[in-house]
Structure formats: C-alpha cells, structure tokens
Design an enzyme around this catalytic site. Structure first.
Site, PDB file in Angstrom:
ATOM      1  N   SER A  21       0.822  -1.205   0.000  1.00 21.18           N
ATOM      2  CA  SER A  21       0.000   0.000   0.000  1.00 21.18           C
ATOM      3  C   SER A  21       0.862   1.264   0.000  1.00 21.18           C
ATOM      4  CB  SER A  21      -0.914   0.015   1.226  1.00 21.18           C
ATOM      5  OG  SER A  21      -1.653   1.221   1.261  1.00 21.18           O
ATOM      6  N   LYS A  43      -3.664   2.734  -2.167  1.00 21.67           N
ATOM      7  CA  LYS A  43      -3.043   3.567  -1.139  1.00 21.67           C
ATOM      8  C   LYS A  43      -4.034   3.803  -0.002  1.00 21.67           C
ATOM      9  CE  LYS A  43      -0.536   7.544   0.125  1.00 21.67           C
ATOM     10  NZ  LYS A  43       0.501   6.876   0.897  1.00 21.67           N
ATOM     11  N   GLY A  70       2.272  11.223   4.563  1.00 26.41           N
ATOM     12  CA  GLY A  70       1.179  11.839   5.316  1.00 26.41           C
ATOM     13  C   GLY A  70      -0.204  11.511   4.788  1.00 26.41           C
ATOM     14  N   ASN A 124      -4.949  -0.121   8.072  1.00 24.47           N
ATOM     15  CA  ASN A 124      -3.594   0.378   8.316  1.00 24.47           C
ATOM     16  C   ASN A 124      -3.600   1.034   9.694  1.00 24.47           C
ATOM     17  OD1 ASN A 124      -1.163   1.685   8.439  1.00 24.47           O
ATOM     18  ND2 ASN A 124      -1.515   2.999   6.650  1.00 24.47           N
ATOM     19  N   CYS A 127       0.485   3.512  10.620  1.00 22.92           N
ATOM     20  CA  CYS A 127       1.210   4.586   9.949  1.00 22.92           C
ATOM     21  C   CYS A 127       2.212   5.172  10.953  1.00 22.92           C
ATOM     22  CB  CYS A 127       0.262   5.668   9.455  1.00 22.92           C
ATOM     23  SG  CYS A 127       1.141   6.954   8.566  1.00 22.92           S
ATOM     24  N   LYS A 162      -2.617  -4.324   9.108  1.00 23.84           N
ATOM     25  CA  LYS A 162      -1.199  -4.031   8.903  1.00 23.84           C
ATOM     26  C   LYS A 162      -0.565  -3.597  10.216  1.00 23.84           C
ATOM     27  CE  LYS A 162       1.979  -2.086   5.588  1.00 23.84           C
ATOM     28  NZ  LYS A 162       2.084  -1.431   4.290  1.00 23.84           N
ATOM     29  N   ASN A 189       4.640  -2.435   8.478  1.00 24.80           N
ATOM     30  CA  ASN A 189       4.760  -1.082   7.940  1.00 24.80           C
ATOM     31  C   ASN A 189       6.226  -0.630   8.046  1.00 24.80           C
ATOM     32  OD1 ASN A 189       3.978   1.597   7.076  1.00 24.80           O
ATOM     33  ND2 ASN A 189       1.932   1.083   7.783  1.00 24.80           N
ATOM     34  N   THR A 190       6.472   0.679   7.950  1.00 30.76           N
ATOM     35  CA  THR A 190       7.864   1.147   7.925  1.00 30.76           C
ATOM     36  C   THR A 190       8.378   1.490   9.331  1.00 30.76           C
ATOM     37  OG1 THR A 190       7.074   3.366   7.456  1.00 30.76           O
ATOM     38  CG2 THR A 190       7.724   2.036   5.587  1.00 30.76           C
ATOM     39  N   GLY A 241      11.375  -5.143   2.247  1.00 27.70           N
ATOM     40  CA  GLY A 241      12.667  -5.465   1.655  1.00 27.70           C
ATOM     41  C   GLY A 241      12.696  -6.584   0.638  1.00 27.70           C
TER      42      GLY A 241
HETATM   43  C1  LIG Z   1       6.277   6.219  -0.567  1.00 22.73           C
HETATM   44  C2  LIG Z   1       5.664   5.210   0.354  1.00 22.73           C
HETATM   45  C3  LIG Z   1       4.345   5.365   0.770  1.00 22.73           C
HETATM   46  C4  LIG Z   1       3.759   4.445   1.619  1.00 22.73           C
HETATM   47  N1  LIG Z   1       2.453   4.614   1.978  1.00 22.73           N
HETATM   48  C5  LIG Z   1       1.842   3.685   2.728  1.00 22.73           C
HETATM   49  C6  LIG Z   1       0.457   3.782   3.014  1.00 22.73           C
HETATM   50  O1  LIG Z   1      -0.233   4.705   2.594  1.00 22.73           O
HETATM   51  N2  LIG Z   1      -0.116   2.810   3.772  1.00 22.73           N
HETATM   52  C7  LIG Z   1       0.597   1.742   4.247  1.00 22.73           C
HETATM   53  O2  LIG Z   1       0.021   0.875   4.911  1.00 22.73           O
HETATM   54  N3  LIG Z   1       1.925   1.618   3.983  1.00 22.73           N
HETATM   55  C8  LIG Z   1       2.558   2.556   3.239  1.00 22.73           C
HETATM   56  N4  LIG Z   1       3.900   2.409   2.952  1.00 22.73           N
HETATM   57  C9  LIG Z   1       4.644   1.263   3.471  1.00 22.73           C
HETATM   58  C10 LIG Z   1       4.662   0.119   2.470  1.00 22.73           C
HETATM   59  O3  LIG Z   1       3.362  -0.358   2.222  1.00 22.73           O
HETATM   60  C11 LIG Z   1       5.529  -1.048   2.969  1.00 22.73           C
HETATM   61  O4  LIG Z   1       5.020  -1.484   4.204  1.00 22.73           O
HETATM   62  C12 LIG Z   1       6.981  -0.668   3.128  1.00 22.73           C
HETATM   63  O5  LIG Z   1       7.407   0.152   2.059  1.00 22.73           O
HETATM   64  C13 LIG Z   1       7.901  -1.898   3.241  1.00 22.73           C
HETATM   65  O6  LIG Z   1       7.925  -2.647   2.058  1.00 22.73           O
HETATM   66  P1  LIG Z   1       9.132  -2.562   0.983  1.00 22.73           P
HETATM   67  O7  LIG Z   1      10.389  -2.811   1.710  1.00 22.73           O
HETATM   68  O8  LIG Z   1       8.829  -3.611  -0.043  1.00 22.73           O
HETATM   69  O9  LIG Z   1       9.065  -1.185   0.420  1.00 22.73           O
HETATM   70  C14 LIG Z   1       4.514   3.327   2.096  1.00 22.73           C
HETATM   71  C15 LIG Z   1       5.827   3.173   1.678  1.00 22.73           C
HETATM   72  C16 LIG Z   1       6.407   4.089   0.817  1.00 22.73           C
HETATM   73  C17 LIG Z   1       7.818   3.886   0.391  1.00 22.73           C
END
Ligand SMILES: Cc1cc2nc3c(=O)[nH]c(=O)nc-3n(C[C@H](O)[C@H](O)[C@H](O)COP(=O)(O)O)c2cc1C
Ligand SMILES: Cc1cc2nc3c(=O)[nH]c(=O)nc-3n(C[C@H](O)[C@H](O)[C@H](O)COP(=O)(O)OP(=O)(O)OC[C@H]3O[C@@H](n4cnc5c(N)ncnc54)[C@H](O)[C@@H]3O)c2cc1C
Lengths: 315, 289
Positions: A21, A43, A70, A124, A127, A162, A189-190, A241
C-alpha cells in the site's frame, strides 16, 4: 508448471506477489500488466481529503530511503466513486487500505468501503508518523484489540490488519488482532526514523520523522513474520525489503502466505512481474508443484549444531 | 554493504534490438548502451545512449527515470529523473544533459562507452504547441536548457520561430547555444558576470520580443526567479506559457505522492504531482518556492 496460487482466508491470489500500500497505484498499468499480480493494493484512504505532509517527503540515506507522505488523498467519497472503478477494470482482487485517528470513524469507514468491487479491507493501524492513540493503534495491544473489534463488527469483508515494526512486542499485538477478528496480518509497515542534514542542521524531511524503507530491513521483518506465524492461525503477509524471488521464498519459509512489495517496484518498475516469473522458475527447477508447500517449511527443529555446544546445551 | 544488486531485473529490461514483449505498454524499463558521456564544461555532462525503439517514442518535456550506478561503496537507492535533451530517431539514440552534483549524477558521470544504463520511461506530460503559435520564446538557465532543447527542436520542425534566452553565470557556461542555433533559433545569452541576466534586463528583453510580435507563447525551466518573471510578464501582456518543474521524486508513475508542488488554480492553492500531472504545467498556475 508450479501452482503459484495461495489462499488468504476466503480470498485466492493467483500468486503470492502483491504490491504494498502506498507504493503502488493503477497507474503502474502503464509499465506492467496488472492482471498478472496476486492482488491490487490501493493507497491508504482516510475520510476527509488530505494534502499530506510538507515536502521534501523523501530523503536518501546510506541504507535506504526515509519517507513521510502523510496519507494524502481525495477522501472516501472520491475514492469509492472514482478510484475503486480504476482498479475494478483489472482481474486480481482489490485490497483497500484504510486509516483513521479514531476507532468509531475507522469502523464506519470500513463499512462505507465494503462495496462490491472491494474484495478486502486492509486496516492500516500502523502509519509510523501517526501517534499511538491517533491512528498508530498497532503500538499497543489494547488499542489494536479495540479498533479491530470495532471494524470487525461493521464489515463482512475479509479484514487484513497491517502491523507496526515499531511496537515493542509484535507477537502480542498480532495475537490481539487475531482475537479481535482479523482474517490476515500484514507484517510490517515502515520503521520510524530520522535524518538530519549536516549542511544546514535541519531534519531532511518536511515532517521531520519518516518511515525507513530498505532491503536492509528484510531480516528484521522476516524475524517478526517467523515469530508471529508460529503463534497465530490466520495467514501472514510479509512486507519489507523484498527485491527478488528468493526473498519471497524466504518469507514463505518463515510462515508467510504471500508478500507485499514496495521499494523494489520503485527501483525497477518491472520488478513485480520479474519476481513472479522468477519464483515460478525457482519452484520448477526444484520440482516444487505447489508454492504453498513452502509456507512455514523452514527446517528449524533439527538444526545441525556444533557437537560440543549442542552437548553443553543438553540437546 | 551486504545488499545484493538486482542484476536480474536489469537483464530483463528491454535492450536495443530486443523483441518488445509489451508493445502495448506506454512506459518501459530499458537498458540503454552508452555511446558517449563527455564533459560539456566543468559542471555539466552530455550523455548519448543507444536505446530500444520504444524508448524513442517520447516527446519534448517528458523525462526518463534513471537507475544511476553508485559513485562510492554504498547503494544509490532511488532513480533520478532526467529530461530528454535530444531524440535522434534515425540513430536510435536519446541524449541527456546533466549537472554532476550529488551521488546519483556523479555515478551517472562515471559511465563509459559501451556500459549499460537502466532507464524507465518515457514519463510525464510534456509541452504542447498550439498550431496558432508562429513564434515562441524559451528562457532557460542551467539544466533547464536541457528540457527546453527538444521543445525547440519540435517547434523548429513545425516551422515555428524560436527566440532562446540562455541565462548563465559566465560566458564559459552558456550551454546549448550551438544546439539551439542549429534548430534555427535566435539566441540571446544573458550573463551574471555582466549583469545582463538581471531580472530587470530579462524583463526588458521579454517585453521587446512581445512588441516585435515574436512571443506567441513563453516557455521556461530551471530557475525560480525566471519563472516568476516570465509569469508576471506573461500575465500582464496576455502571453500564455508553460513551465517544466522539478521536485525530488520516487516512483515516477504518480503512485507515491512524493514529488508534490503547490499550484494556484482559479485563486485556490492545490498540490500536484510533478511526475504525472507534469512535469510541464501552465505557467500561470505554477507557484515558485
Ligand atoms: C512512498 C511510500 C508510501 C507508503 N504509503 C503507505 C500507506 O499509505 N499505507 C501503508 O500501509 N503503507 C505505506 N507504505 C509502506 C509500504 O506499504 C511497505 O510497508 C513498506 O514500504 C515496506 O515494504 P518494501 O520494503 O517492499 O518497500 C509506504 C511506503 C512508501 C515507500
Ligand atoms: C522532471 C525532471 C527533469 C529533470 N531534468 C534534468 C536534466 O535534464 N538535467 C539535470 O541535470 N537535472 C535534471 N533534473 C534534476 C535532477 O533530477 C537532479 O539534479 C538529480 O536528481 C540530483 O541527483 P543527485 O544524485 O545528483 O543529487 P542528490 O544528492 O540527490 O541531490 C543534490 C541536490 O539536488 C536536489 N534534487 C535531488 N533530486 C532532485 C529532483 N528529482 N529534482 C530536483 N532536485 C533534486 C537535492 O535536493 C539536492 O539539493 C530534473 C528533475 C526533474 C524532476
């Protein structure tokens, strides 16, 4: 040919590869065939139109990017009327991510999003730039239980949740989400992070804090997936990752039923398709008939150990 | 760093001469082959790449998203957006003019003849030329000129008269003069060293061109100061204009909402994505920093 299909509760994905997402939109159809993906993940949407955070929203670090978007969007009405139909043109199931700062509104949003073209609601609750009582419910067990319980009561759609890698004990949060009625867990999430510029002493992001996204986080998230998958009965989706087919295999061995991919699609817009093709080839080369055979297949019970250490550990 | 490079995905990108498996897709991930990558002056380099036929299907103002190699031991994580400087369909080549600045563009600067370079694109909305326009004025500074070059090429092909005002620090860094003149453009270099690049002087030049009937439309890129000026003159004298904007970018497809900038439409401020809603925008709606 290997059967790549996986089941997440009542939903069948034609393969375990889904976008993450926020890192994806139907606009990626310009470069790849979205009909080949396991699922389509929109998203995160909030109730009111939101502009999002101040720019810059991304900064590069030595080991990945930090970003703080955001949750911008045009609000739920526009989303249901205009964005859902964009995704509905494609075959894979549509997973709609949603966020709110309060429990009642969160549940009401989930109900309003439970329209025919939406196949899954992804809550989600993690965040990283929201606070624990204001949207980042996944920091605490009791907040998680309360919000997921409220959402569960308002929708019959499959409910994926999530989780946050920033929580102290992700296993108990995962249990709380399962008990409250989640049908699957997205981990994770991140990671909340910060970068300070040494040229002007200012935080590099307009929002100060951001979420770290990097292939370097895969071992950490993999560990979380492994720990959670051992204790919950519902499927787990590993997110963090993944850049190649072997990473998908690794997540599945750790207990994930599918993966979500963000970063790799930024780096190589065609990566998701390549990963699907490579995963099929990887399984075929090894005579694996069903990709589901990999789920939780890590051999961790008969580890070969150094004999002296094993003896002293009483094994 | 223990991060394994994704060579496989690079290998799966379309190369010059490959069969196109997704001809219906408007954007591709390509492997270009570096033909040359030379210094233009102390700061800027010019890269020529041989590319797959589909990558040539791009137009003025669009950009490619480049996977720059690392100039050091660590990884360069994000792609870097770069305007198309020139398209040579006959030779299957595209060109970039770029400033070697941070890690991405320095890494790009290290590529040599014969090296592979992964690019995604073409992306974004480019310039539009109204058939009514007989004469246009382009005003650029630094790498902004790179973006305005293919527009001038396109305009020249359609028989439109071009005046190119080239702003630079000193005579040594006036770039693309020959290229613009090659398209038949009249060039007016303006410099910091002799004060001619001053807002007041450029304003006088713009007004003079309008008076002479040589400015049916304005185009600019590369300087906030010049954008504000052209916008002001354009508004006062009723000259329509377009501007190519820049912002730090991640995906390039419109998905991530990183590259937002403020625009003012009918008195109301709003955010737009530079990568997909632009990078070329109506000059009167653009808001400088
Ligand atoms: C630019 C960007 C926007 C993101 N927006 C959301 C979001 O709106 N909702 C959400 O649950 N995760 C969001 N994430 C997190 C990703 O869904 C994912 O959990 C995270 O990037 C880890 O996966 P990856 O290592 O494959 O990127 C976002 C990540 C990025 C880089
Ligand atoms: C649509 C578009 C077309 C462009 N065309 C050209 C071109 O033809 N030639 C050229 O030299 N440059 C062009 N740029 C700017 C170019 O993308 C940046 O200079 C480049 O990304 C900087 O990368 P770096 O690794 O060298 O620097 P970094 O170390 O990443 O940053 C150096 C500086 O550049 C700024 N920067 C970083 N990324 C961007 C970005 N995407 N846009 C604007 N500023 C940025 C940073 O804030 C910093 O001040 C374009 C940008 C856009 C958005």
């Amino acid at each position: 040919m290997v059967d790549l299909s996986v089941r997440i509760g009542d939903i069948t994905l034609q393969n375990p590869i889904t976008p993450a997402s926020g890192a994806f939109s139907w606009e990626y159809n310009d470069v790849i065939d979205l009909n080949r993906l396991g699922g389509l993940v929109a998203k995160t949407i909030c109730r009111e139109p939101r502009l999002g955070n101040p720019t810059p929203r991304m900064a590069e670090t030595e080991a990945g990017i930090i970003q703080s978007i955001g949750l911008p969007g045009k609000g739920i009405e526009y989303f249901v009327d205009h964005i859902v139909p964009e995704y509905a043109r494609f075959k894979p199931p549509l997973i709609v991510s949603v966020s709110s700062e309060n429990t009642e509104d969160f549940a009401a949003l989930a109900e309003e999003l439970s329209v025919p073209d939406v196949d899954v609601i992804e809550a989600n609750i993690s965040c990283p730039t929201r606070n624990a009582t204001g949207g980042n419910f996944a920091m605490h067990e009791e907040h998680t239980k309360e919000v997921i319980g409220a959402i569960r009561a308002k929708t019959n759609k499959p409910l994926w949740v999530k989780l946050s890698p920033n929580a102290g004990d992700i296993v108990s949060i995962a249990r709380a989400a399962e008990e409250a009625g989640a049908d699957a867990l997205c981990i994770a999430n991140t990671f909340l992070s910060l970068k300070i510029r040494t040229d002007n002493f200012r935080p590099a992001l307009g929002n100060k804090f951001g979420g770290l996204v990097s292939p370097a986080l895969k071992p950490i998230v993999l560990r979380m997936v492994y720990q959670v998958a051992k204790v919950v009965k519902i499927p787990v989706i590993g997110i963090g990752g993944v850049t190649k087919a072997e990473d998908v295999v690794e997540y599945m061995l750790a207990g994930a039923s599918a993966v979500g991919i963000g970063y790799a699609g930024f780096r190589n817009p065609t990566a998701l398709i390549t990963i699907i093709d490579d995963l099929a080839a990887w399984c075929d080369e090894r005579g694996i008939k069903k990709v589901t055979d990999l789920i939780g297949a890590v051999k961790d019970d008969d580890m070969e150990m150094d004999t002296l250490v094993a003896a002293s550990a009483g094994v | 760093m223990s991060y394994e490079p994704c060579e496989k995905y690079t290998d799966s990108a379309l190369r010059f001469g490959d069969e196109d498996h997704y001809p219906e897709r408007i954007v591709g991930e390509f492997l270009g082959e570096v033909v040359s990558n030379d210094w233009v002056n102390g700061e800027y380099k010019h890269m020529i790449l041989k590319v797959h036929a589909r990558a040539l299907d791009s137009y003025a103002g669009q950009f490619f998203h480049l996977l720059c190699p690392s100039p050091d031991g660590a990884e360069v994580y994000m792609r870097r957006p770069m305007s198309i400087y020139r398209i040579d369909k006959a030779a299957s080549q595209i060109e970039f003019l770029y400033k070697c600045e941070g890690r991405g563009t320095r890494g790009m600067g290290m590529l040599k003849e014969g090296d592979d370079f992964n690019l995604a694109g073409p992306l974004g909305k480019g310039f539009t030329l109204d058939p009514k326009w007989k004469n246009i004025v382009v005003l650029g500074r630094g790498v902004g000129l790179a973006t305005l070059a293919p527009l001038s090429q396109l305009a020249a092909e359609k028989g439109v008269g071009i005046t190119a005002i080239l702003s630079a620090r000193n005579p040594g860094v006036v770039m693309s003069k020959d290229l613009f003149e090659g398209f038949g453009a009249t060039t007016i270099p303006v410099l910091d060293t002799d004060g001619t690049s001053d807002v007041a002087n450029v304003e006088k030049i713009l007004n003079g061109l309008i008076d002479e009937g040589k400015a049916d439309a304005f185009f600019t890129c590369g300087s906030n100061r010049l954008l504000s000026l052209m916008k002001k003159v354009g508004k006062a004298r009723g000259v329509p204009g377009q501007v190519a904007m820049e912002q730090i970018m991640v995906c390039g497809f419109g998905a991530c909402y990183v590259c937002m900038r403020t625009f003012e439409i009918d008195g109301e401020k709003t955010l737009k994505r530079v990568c997909r809603d632009g990078p070329v925008f109506n000059m009167q709606e653009a808001v400088g920093w």
